[in-house]
Scaffold this active site. Structure first.
Site, PDB file in Angstrom:
ATOM      1  N   ARG A 262      34.221 -44.156 -18.663  1.00 35.43           N
ATOM      2  CA  ARG A 262      32.997 -44.588 -19.346  1.00 35.43           C
ATOM      3  C   ARG A 262      31.799 -43.801 -18.829  1.00 35.43           C
ATOM      4  O   ARG A 262      31.515 -43.812 -17.632  1.00 35.43           O
ATOM      5  CB  ARG A 262      32.752 -46.090 -19.128  1.00 35.43           C
ATOM      6  CG  ARG A 262      33.882 -46.964 -19.665  1.00 35.43           C
ATOM      7  CD  ARG A 262      33.596 -48.428 -19.485  1.00 35.43           C
ATOM      8  NE  ARG A 262      34.732 -49.243 -19.883  1.00 35.43           N
ATOM      9  CZ  ARG A 262      34.782 -50.572 -19.822  1.00 35.43           C
ATOM     10  NH1 ARG A 262      33.726 -51.242 -19.383  1.00 35.43           N
ATOM     11  NH2 ARG A 262      35.861 -51.233 -20.203  1.00 35.43           N
ATOM     12  N   ARG A 277      29.314 -49.403  -9.951  1.00 38.09           N
ATOM     13  CA  ARG A 277      29.290 -48.867 -11.315  1.00 38.09           C
ATOM     14  C   ARG A 277      29.802 -47.437 -11.262  1.00 38.09           C
ATOM     15  O   ARG A 277      29.099 -46.547 -10.775  1.00 38.09           O
ATOM     16  CB  ARG A 277      27.888 -48.925 -11.914  1.00 38.09           C
ATOM     17  CG  ARG A 277      27.854 -48.571 -13.405  1.00 38.09           C
ATOM     18  CD  ARG A 277      26.458 -48.780 -13.984  1.00 38.09           C
ATOM     19  NE  ARG A 277      26.067 -50.176 -13.947  1.00 38.09           N
ATOM     20  CZ  ARG A 277      26.400 -51.064 -14.886  1.00 38.09           C
ATOM     21  NH1 ARG A 277      27.106 -50.703 -15.933  1.00 38.09           N
ATOM     22  NH2 ARG A 277      25.990 -52.321 -14.789  1.00 38.09           N
ATOM     23  N   GLU A 349      30.895 -58.768 -11.872  1.00 37.58           N
ATOM     24  CA  GLU A 349      31.809 -59.013 -12.987  1.00 37.58           C
ATOM     25  C   GLU A 349      33.115 -58.247 -12.766  1.00 37.58           C
ATOM     26  O   GLU A 349      33.101 -57.036 -12.563  1.00 37.58           O
ATOM     27  CB  GLU A 349      31.176 -58.566 -14.301  1.00 37.58           C
ATOM     28  CG  GLU A 349      32.094 -58.731 -15.508  1.00 37.58           C
ATOM     29  CD  GLU A 349      31.696 -57.840 -16.666  1.00 37.58           C
ATOM     30  OE1 GLU A 349      32.603 -57.362 -17.371  1.00 37.58           O
ATOM     31  OE2 GLU A 349      30.482 -57.595 -16.841  1.00 37.58           O
ATOM     32  N   SER A 352      36.151 -59.632 -18.347  1.00 41.46           N
ATOM     33  CA  SER A 352      35.589 -60.198 -19.577  1.00 41.46           C
ATOM     34  C   SER A 352      36.757 -60.598 -20.454  1.00 41.46           C
ATOM     35  O   SER A 352      37.620 -59.770 -20.750  1.00 41.46           O
ATOM     36  CB  SER A 352      34.710 -59.178 -20.310  1.00 41.46           C
ATOM     37  OG  SER A 352      33.443 -59.078 -19.722  1.00 41.46           O
ATOM     38  N   ARG A 391      35.498 -53.505  -8.442  1.00 43.37           N
ATOM     39  CA  ARG A 391      34.721 -54.612  -7.898  1.00 43.37           C
ATOM     40  C   ARG A 391      35.605 -55.640  -7.210  1.00 43.37           C
ATOM     41  O   ARG A 391      35.134 -56.365  -6.321  1.00 43.37           O
ATOM     42  CB  ARG A 391      33.878 -55.237  -8.995  1.00 43.37           C
ATOM     43  CG  ARG A 391      32.791 -54.287  -9.503  1.00 43.37           C
ATOM     44  CD  ARG A 391      32.023 -54.851 -10.660  1.00 43.37           C
ATOM     45  NE  ARG A 391      30.987 -53.929 -11.114  1.00 43.37           N
ATOM     46  CZ  ARG A 391      30.191 -54.146 -12.144  1.00 43.37           C
ATOM     47  NH1 ARG A 391      30.314 -55.279 -12.829  1.00 43.37           N
ATOM     48  NH2 ARG A 391      29.284 -53.265 -12.493  1.00 43.37           N
TER      49      ARG A 391
END
Length: 426
Positions: A262, A277, A349, A352, A391
């Site tokens: 990404r 990130r 996070e 999801s 994470r």
């Protein structure tokens, strides 16, 4: 992609749902409906002209059989054919415009999704307690460097920022976590494990909603017309594209590990230290195809399956229901799972879990039949990270750190990693 028939039949209900995301979407709905009216009017005229042409052709045949001059009627038939060709082009252009607009319009959120931005997200549950320390806990980037398992500088030299290198026990820890996740999902939760391509075509990216919206956040191999996957959701969801499944094949449950790529062009400068990130990371993804009436229950099950992993790792986490302004464009309802990372003092996070209703299925053409004699219906798709690795690794290092800089790994990982403790090199 939204159903155009739903827009025609209940435009105000769709509009009301979408403006909870963005007020500007009302104009987009109006634009689609206007083009749809134009397309249907052109189609009606085309059908009328084709009927006229058929009648004229019949009359031309009769005149010729009677030995009479049909020149004038033939000329009229040619004019009608030219009109039909022009209208056919207009219909195709309208259809392309409508499809393009629908591809850019997000899914309608479910009724229980709160309106608002990130500050309107709702914490649904929490599990565990934050770790207590008799010393000031370090962030994972310091822990990783001291342990000799995380080399951010090497990744920057090789590629650039956002491409970390794990080495030694760090690489073993990551590999062990991947195998731990996959074993639980395939043996206990009933998922079929897949190994999928990491490059996909444009149609697959459109199918799950990455394109056109997230083109700037994705890596592309332009020469081949292929895209590096941002998540295994893309190849797995599109795996049965174009098929018509039988009812007894559902639900389908797939689990796949993959690296993810990404660019995250819109996130520059935000939480970029360490593993918070990154542009390439590993993740285990869960994907489900469900009959529509079972999709909401499936979302709860899917989320619990991801939570199970966090509980076995002993990580303090919370489940968050995302508000409309924080909801992904394809999602109808999403739970985020966030773990507490004491070294950075943040909720991170790590998953999801979303239901997409039939939004992705319409884009990717994923259908099933309840009976062979009935018309196909679109499946409902769901997916969830279970889990994203960077994470999780950060939270593990920070949660289980000890004053001497070592990491006491949770018991379920001992056999997967091959050690009970990570210690700084002498």
């Amino acid at each position: 992609m939204l159903d155009i028939r739903r827009l025609r039949q209940e435009p105000e209900a769709v509009r009301k749902a979408l403006v909870k995301r963005d007020r500007n979407l009302s104009a987009a709905i109006d634009g689609v409906l206007e083009r749809d009216v134009e397309r249907r009017a052109a189609l009606t005229l085309v059908n009328d002209l084709k009927a006229q042409r058929n009648e004229a052709s019949r009359q031309v045949g009769e005149l010729k059989r009677a030995g009479k001059d049909a020149t004038k009627l033939i000329q009229e038939t040619k004019k009608i054919s030219a009109q039909i060709a022009e209208l056919d082009d207009a219909v195709r252009k309208a259809e392309d415009d409508i499809r393009g607009a629908l591809l850019a319009i997000p899914n309608t959120p479910l009724e229980d999704v709160p309106a608002g931005g990130e500050d309107s997200n709702q914490v649904i549950t929490q599990w565990g307690e934050p770790q207590e320390f008799s010393f000031d806990p370090l962030p994972h980037w310091d822990l990783g460097e001291n342990l000799g398992i995380l080399d951010l500088a090497a990744g920057s030299r090789i590629t650039g920022s956002g491409f970390p290198v794990l080495q030694g026990w760090g690489a073993r820890l990551q590999r062990g976590l991947i195998n731990f996740f996959l074993d639980i999902h395939s043996t206990e939760h009933g998922y079929i494990e897949l190994r999928v391509p990491y490059l996909v075509n444009e149609g697959s990216m459109i199918g799950t909603g990455q394109l056109p919206k997230f083109a700037d956040d994705s890596y592309q191999s332009e020469q081949d017309g292929l895209w590096l996957i941002p998540t295994a959701e893309v190849p797995v969801t599109n795996m049965r594209s174009g098929e018509v499944l039988a009812l007894d094949e559902l639900p389908l449950r797939y689990a796949a590990y993959s690296p993810c790529f990404r660019r995250e062009a819109g996130a520059a400068g935000k939480d970029t230290r360490g593993l918070l990130r990154v542009h390439q990371f590993d993740k285990v993804e869960l994907v489900r195809y469900e009959v529509p009436e079972c999709a909401l229950e499936a979302l709860e099950d899917l989320t619990r399956e991801a939570e199970t992993i966090l509980e076995r790792l002993g990580l303090h986490y919370r489940r968050v229901l995302l508000a409309t302004g924080d909801l992904g464009s394809s999602g109808a309802k999403t739970y985020d799972l966030e773990v507490w990372a004491p070294g950075v003092g943040q909720w991170l996070e790590v998953s999801s879990c979303s239901t997409f209703t039939d939004y992705q299925a319409r884009r990717a053409n994923l259908r099933f039949k309840r009976k062979q004699s009935e018309k196909p219906e679109y499946v409902h798709t769901l997916n969830g990270s279970a889990l994203a690795l960077p994470r999780v690794v950060a939270a593990l290092l920070e949660t289980y750190q000890e004053e001497d800089g070592s990491i006491a790994l949770p018991e379920p990982l001992h056999s997967y990693v091959g050690t009970k403790r990570l210690t700084p090199p002498e």
